[in-house]
Design a protein around this motif. Structure first.
Motif, short mmCIF file in Angstrom:
data_model
loop_
_atom_site.label_atom_id
_atom_site.label_comp_id
_atom_site.label_asym_id
_atom_site.label_seq_id
_atom_site.Cartn_x
_atom_site.Cartn_y
_atom_site.Cartn_z
N ALA A 105 0.83 -1.21 0.00
CA ALA A 105 0.00 0.00 0.00
C ALA A 105 0.87 1.26 0.00
CB ALA A 105 -0.92 -0.01 1.21
N TYR A 133 3.02 9.50 4.52
CA TYR A 133 2.19 10.44 3.76
C TYR A 133 2.95 11.76 3.54
CZ TYR A 133 -1.89 7.67 5.45
OH TYR A 133 -2.79 6.69 5.76
N SER A 176 -6.09 7.78 7.56
CA SER A 176 -6.30 6.34 7.69
C SER A 176 -7.34 6.12 8.79
CB SER A 176 -5.00 5.60 8.02
OG SER A 176 -4.42 6.06 9.22
N SER A 241 -1.04 -6.59 3.99
CA SER A 241 -0.05 -6.63 5.06
C SER A 241 -0.65 -6.87 6.45
CB SER A 241 0.74 -5.32 5.11
OG SER A 241 1.64 -5.26 4.02
N LYS A 242 -1.73 -6.18 6.74
CA LYS A 242 -2.20 -6.18 8.13
C LYS A 242 -3.25 -7.26 8.38
CE LYS A 242 0.29 -2.52 8.05
NZ LYS A 242 1.49 -2.16 8.76
N ARG A 250 4.45 -7.85 0.10
CA ARG A 250 4.36 -6.58 -0.60
C ARG A 250 3.20 -6.55 -1.59
NH1 ARG A 250 4.80 -4.28 2.25
NH2 ARG A 250 5.39 -2.32 1.26
N1 PMP Z 1 -0.89 2.74 5.32
C1 PMP Z 1 -0.81 2.60 6.65
C2 PMP Z 1 -1.72 3.41 7.51
C3 PMP Z 1 0.12 1.70 7.19
O1 PMP Z 1 0.19 1.56 8.51
C4 PMP Z 1 0.97 0.98 6.34
C5 PMP Z 1 2.03 0.05 6.87
N2 PMP Z 1 2.14 -0.04 8.18
C6 PMP Z 1 0.84 1.17 4.97
C7 PMP Z 1 -0.10 2.06 4.49
C8 PMP Z 1 1.70 0.43 3.99
O2 PMP Z 1 1.46 -0.92 4.00
P1 PMP Z 1 2.18 -1.93 3.01
O3 PMP Z 1 3.08 -1.15 2.14
O4 PMP Z 1 2.88 -2.91 3.87
O5 PMP Z 1 1.05 -2.56 2.24
#
Ligand code: PMP
Ligand code: GLU
Length: 402
Positions: A105, A133, A176, A241-242, A250
């Motif tokens: 992301a 960001y 977010s 990811s989460k 990735r």
């Molecule tokens: N947005 C938020 C709010 C996140 O906390 C994270 C990673 N901790 C990401 C985006 C990026 O996630 P990733 O690149 O692992 O998909």
């Protein structure tokens, strides 16, 4: 022959802050490598392994020969599966051509910024914000316009603050929810207030980072894209990811208006191409399969959230909110600023976080990296035993500061 780094390294990169989450995680690892028993609550990463059924699918994907380049925005299978998920779980209808799958992301968000920002454009960022960001907006030669809220507002800036921050140069608003680093979740009513303001303006989109969608202890996830008139001006950011404990795979994605998906695809086509092929094969399965493993991870996070609140409420001088999602506690530690243990004085959140690592051997991230100078972030994606130990060590260390 000489290479002068002040000339060779681009000014933009010289002025860029290193990701504080990654930096503090490395600091904690470095200290641990010296033999110190460090409890690292730095990185926002589930401590669970990727569920076995998803790993098995990746192995199957490899065996089936899913080892080639994929289309830049992702395989049709994965994009269709994402559309099915958005329809069944969020009531949102998208075509696969409106989805762009990326290497996490983080890349998804960068794709969006690069697609919409000209030099001098502005992005309103809700603070506390996720570290990248701010730096990504700067990287695009655009201006981050930060709207702040402290713990007394549950870290949620008001609609009036948003209204004041928007200018004719504002191209996007980003937040977010559930929030990294605060765990706060916008209610449907609060999202409606944001939507009402955004809709008053032309040439403005919402970037809604929903990567913690599933890690919500309060109830149903609401996306701002679900509100009337908002889908066409919203870029949903999400990923694996989460909710699926797939950080190392990735894989992230954007769902948004067609023009934006096309622009992001163009950017990504010149930067990285399609994300990894067998990962996408497994992700297409994961996103529509039964989510009981995700649910059990969320149950564990919920239990730890309750534990963290009770542990940290007991530490004098520390204020905590009641995070409704994600896996972070963002305590306000400002009552310690100016206090000393005789040899060390804590001036600010950076000092506090340093001190926790050096003296309590607990890794955290200073709130300053998230646009809040009063707090620190503790990730509770760790075992209950470690969380209890960490709280005890912090309490004992702080008792020496007067
Ligand atoms: N947005 C938020 C709010 C996140 O906390 C994270 C990673 N901790 C990401 C985006 C990026 O996630 P990733 O690149 O692992 O998909
Ligand atoms: N996003 C996670 C965090 O907030 C992982 C580190 C990063 O990508 O910055 O800790």
């Amino acid at each position: 022959m000489a290479l002068d780094q002040s000339i060779m390294v681009a000014k933009k990169i010289q002025g860029m802050n290193e990701s504080a989450t990654i930096k503090m995680a490395q600091k904690a690892r470095d200290l641990a490598a010296k033999g110190v028993k460090v409890i690292s609550l730095t990185l926002g990463e589930p401590d669970f392994d990727t569920p076995q059924y998803i790993k098995d699918k990746a192995t199957e994907g490899l065996a089936l020969g899913h080892t080639k380049y994929t289309p830049v925005p992702g395989t049709m299978e994965l994009r269709s599966a994402i559309c099915s998920k958005l329809k069944s779980e969020n009531g949102l209808i998208y075509e696969p051509s409106q989805i762009v799958v990326s290497n996490g992301a983080k890349q998804t968000i960068m794709n969006i910024f690069q697609s919409i920002l000209d030099p001098g454009d502005e992005v309103v960022i809700y603070a506390p914000y996720w570290v990248s960001y701010y730096e990504q907006v700067k990287f695009c030669d655009a201006l981050p316009v930060v709207i702040k809220a402290g713990i007394e507002q549950d870290f949620k800036a008001t609609a009036a603050q948003l209204d004041d921050a928007i200018s004719p140069r504002t191209r996007a608003v980003i937040f977010s929810s559930p929030c990294n680093p605060t765990g706060s979740v916008f209610t449907k009513e609060e999202l409606q207030e944001i939507a009402d303001i955004v809709k008053k303006h032309d040439n403005l989109i919402v970037i809604s980072d929903e990567i913690y969608e599933y890690i919500n202890f309060k109830g149903e996830h609401v996306s701002i894209a679900q509100l009337p008139g908002m889908q066409e001006v919203t870029a949903i950011v999400n990923g694996f990811s989460k909710g699926f404990a797939m950080t190392g795979w990735r894989l992230g994605y954007m769902a948004g208006p067609q023009w934006l998906a096309s622009a992001c695809t163009k950017v990504q086509g010149q930067v990285t191409s399609g994300a990894n092929s067998f990962g996408q094969y497994a992700a297409a399965y994961a996103i529509t399969a039964d989510k009981s493993e995700t649910k059990s991870m969320v149950t564990a996070f919920h239990k730890r959230r309750d534990l963290m609140i009770s542990l940290f409420k007991e530490i004098p001088g520390i204020k905590v909110n009641n995070p409704d999602g994600a896996f972070y506690l963002f305590p306000d530690v400002s009552s310690y600023f100016g206090k000393s243990n005789g040899s060390n004085t804590i001036k600010n959140a950076d000092d506090f976080s340093e001190m926790l690592l050096e003296e309590a051997h607990v890794g955290s991230v200073s709130g300053s990296a998230f646009g809040n100078d009063d707090c620190i972030r503790l990730s509770y994606a760790a075992s209950e035993e470690d969380l209890k130990k960490a709280a005890n060590q912090i309490k004992e260390t702080l008792s020496k500061y007067k």
